[in-house]
Design an enzyme around this catalytic site. Structure first.
Site, mmCIF file in Angstrom:
data_model
loop_
_atom_site.group_PDB
_atom_site.id
_atom_site.type_symbol
_atom_site.label_atom_id
_atom_site.label_comp_id
_atom_site.label_asym_id
_atom_site.label_seq_id
_atom_site.Cartn_x
_atom_site.Cartn_y
_atom_site.Cartn_z
ATOM 1 N N HIS A 269 0.844 -1.188 0.000
ATOM 2 C CA HIS A 269 0.000 0.000 0.000
ATOM 3 C C HIS A 269 0.880 1.239 0.000
ATOM 4 O O HIS A 269 1.929 1.251 0.629
ATOM 5 C CB HIS A 269 -0.915 0.025 1.237
ATOM 6 C CG HIS A 269 -2.061 0.961 1.067
ATOM 7 N ND1 HIS A 269 -1.983 2.293 1.420
ATOM 8 C CD2 HIS A 269 -3.281 0.757 0.545
ATOM 9 C CE1 HIS A 269 -3.129 2.867 1.117
ATOM 10 N NE2 HIS A 269 -3.937 1.970 0.591
ATOM 11 N N ASP A 327 -7.884 -5.612 -0.078
ATOM 12 C CA ASP A 327 -8.324 -6.502 -1.157
ATOM 13 C C ASP A 327 -7.904 -7.951 -0.952
ATOM 14 O O ASP A 327 -8.283 -8.821 -1.728
ATOM 15 C CB ASP A 327 -7.758 -6.010 -2.502
ATOM 16 C CG ASP A 327 -8.338 -4.669 -2.893
ATOM 17 O OD1 ASP A 327 -9.548 -4.480 -2.680
ATOM 18 O OD2 ASP A 327 -7.603 -3.815 -3.393
#
Ligand code: CMC
Length: 392
Positions: A269, A327
């Site tokens: 991320h 996700d």
């Protein structure tokens, strides 16, 4: 000459002020209007969170009832929009259909296009929150050759979405409260995430004065990419491709190989460098849902957990601070609920709509709001004279 800061990928440039969402990437902290995502995911509900994001405070019981009523009133889409869906190929990805249909909302809802009218902005916001699940479900139904299912307003927001996806005229889908709660939580975990790529796209589109439906369509288009919202589909497909625990090392090796474009999907991320708090909640939710369904030995979940364990002990992932993101586990829950992978990103899109529209409203409400207009470092040819075709 002009001097610019060069910041490709915007790794260190703040493009706006916002009071909606706060992320501390080092601490793995996510707050909406000050409230931690873990508390919201446990105690709140998606529509309550929508209210919080849009208006800044948690609603009173009366405010929440009023808000739910307003959203529920708008769940149907204009009947003529059915024809618009039918113009797409059956095998279109539901995200492709959604980009088109949401963009086309500006052709149907003329009374909420004036961005200078606060009432119209409000109606546009409510319309999108209400209609996006209907549009996503219609895109799905169309893709599998089943008739569209109208919204059922006696159900709650998440339950109604499951109904529109899984009911058929011959038989109503019985909405399991556990699954509807899990769906609601997935929606909450995706509701907003400050200035990510799709939200920045919505703001940039909105900065020109474009209408809100056009802006959200731009956000959906951006979200579709596999580095962003498309990662949930890519992640489950990767876990399935890995298939069995013994093949994990092969894929870890590929992810580390700089000559191989393969990346571990659902990992890494831009902002979180410790852990993604949404992934933690999502993992617990996956355990809960699959446990209740009696499928906790689901091979995909086993591969996911083992992959996470191995990666988190691997020097490459540790040194680059790569952790599972939102996700990583969401697809496992959605798969268990019966959704095909092509619906994962549409579900992300309908959940993020409130974040996009809240950020858009915040921006439009600003005094002296300016068009977003990045500059560049020009690296092309110096000035030169045109050469006639016959002399080239
Ligand atoms: N697998 C293997 N290596 C990775 C991964 C990964 N998933 N993610 C980053 N790296 C490596 C990357 O190769 C780079 O290595 P080096 O420094 O040697 O060149 C380093 O880590 C930094 O990566 P980056 O691409 O410069 O970092 P970024 O902040 O620009 O990208 C990211 C963040 C999320 C796009 C990236 O981690 C990624 O592609 N992850 C996989 C896709 C994914 O799961 N996306 C969902 C993000 S969360 C939800 C959402 O936003 O929708």
């Amino acid at each position: 000459a002009d001097v610019f800061t060069f910041d490709p990928g915007f790794t260190s440039t703040a493009a706006c002020e916002s009071a909606i969402t706060y992320i501390d990437g080092d601490q793995g902290e996510l707050l909406h209007r000050g409230y931690p995502i873990e508390q919201l995911a446990e105690k709140s509900s998606y529509l309550e969170l929508c209210f919080l994001l849009l208006y800044g405070e948690l609603p009173t019981a009366a405010q929440l009832a009023d808000f739910k009523g307003r959203v529920t009133r708008h769940t149907m889409v204009h009947e003529q929009m059915h024809y618009f869906f039918r113009g797409f190929r059956r095998d279109s990805h539901p995200m492709a259909t959604m980009v088109g249909v949401v963009g086309a909302m500006s052709a149907f809802y003329h009374d909420s296009l004036d961005i200078n009218d606060p009432w119209q902005r409000e109606v546009a916001a409510i319309r999108m929150i209400a209609k996006l699940p209907t549009i996503a479900a219609m895109a799905y139904k169309y893709s599998i050759g089943q008739p569209f299912v109208y919204p059922k307003n006696s159900l709650d927001y998440a339950g109604n979405f499951l109904h529109m996806c899984f009911s058929v005229p011959a038989e109503d889908y019985v909405v399991d409260p556990v699954l509807s709660k899990a769906m609601d939580r997935i929606m909450m975990l995706h509701a907003d995430h400050e200035q990510n790529a799709s939200t920045s796209t919505v703001r940039l589109a909105g900065s020109s004065g474009a209408n809100p439906f056009a802006c959200i369509a731009a956000g959906i288009a951006c979200l579709w990419g596999p580095a962003h919202g498309g990662a949930n589909q890519a992640c489950l497909e990767m876990l399935r491709e890995i298939g069995t625990v013994d093949r994990i090392p092969e894929f870890i090796a590929r992810a580390k190989d700089k000559d191989d474009p393969f990346r571990l999907m659902g990992f890494g991320h831009r902002v979180y460098k410790n852990f993604d708090p949404r992934a933690k909640v999502m993992k617990e939710s996956a355990d809960e849902v699959l446990g209740l369904m009696g499928i906790e030995n689901n091979p995909t979940l086993q591969v996911a957990k083992e992959l996470e364990r191995i990666a988190l002990e691997d020097e490459y992932f540790v040194s680059k601070k790569l952790y599972p993101n939102v996700d990583f586990y969401s697809g496992i829950i959605l798969d268990a609920m019966g959704f095909p992978t092509s619906m994962f990103t549409p579900i992300f899109a309908l959940s993020r709509t409130v974040g996009w529209i809240s950020q858009w409203k915040e921006m439009i409400g600003e005094k002296n709001q300016k068009i977003g207009r990045p500059r560049q470092l020009y690296v092309g040819q110096k000035k030169r004279d045109y050469v006639d075709l016959k002399h080239r």
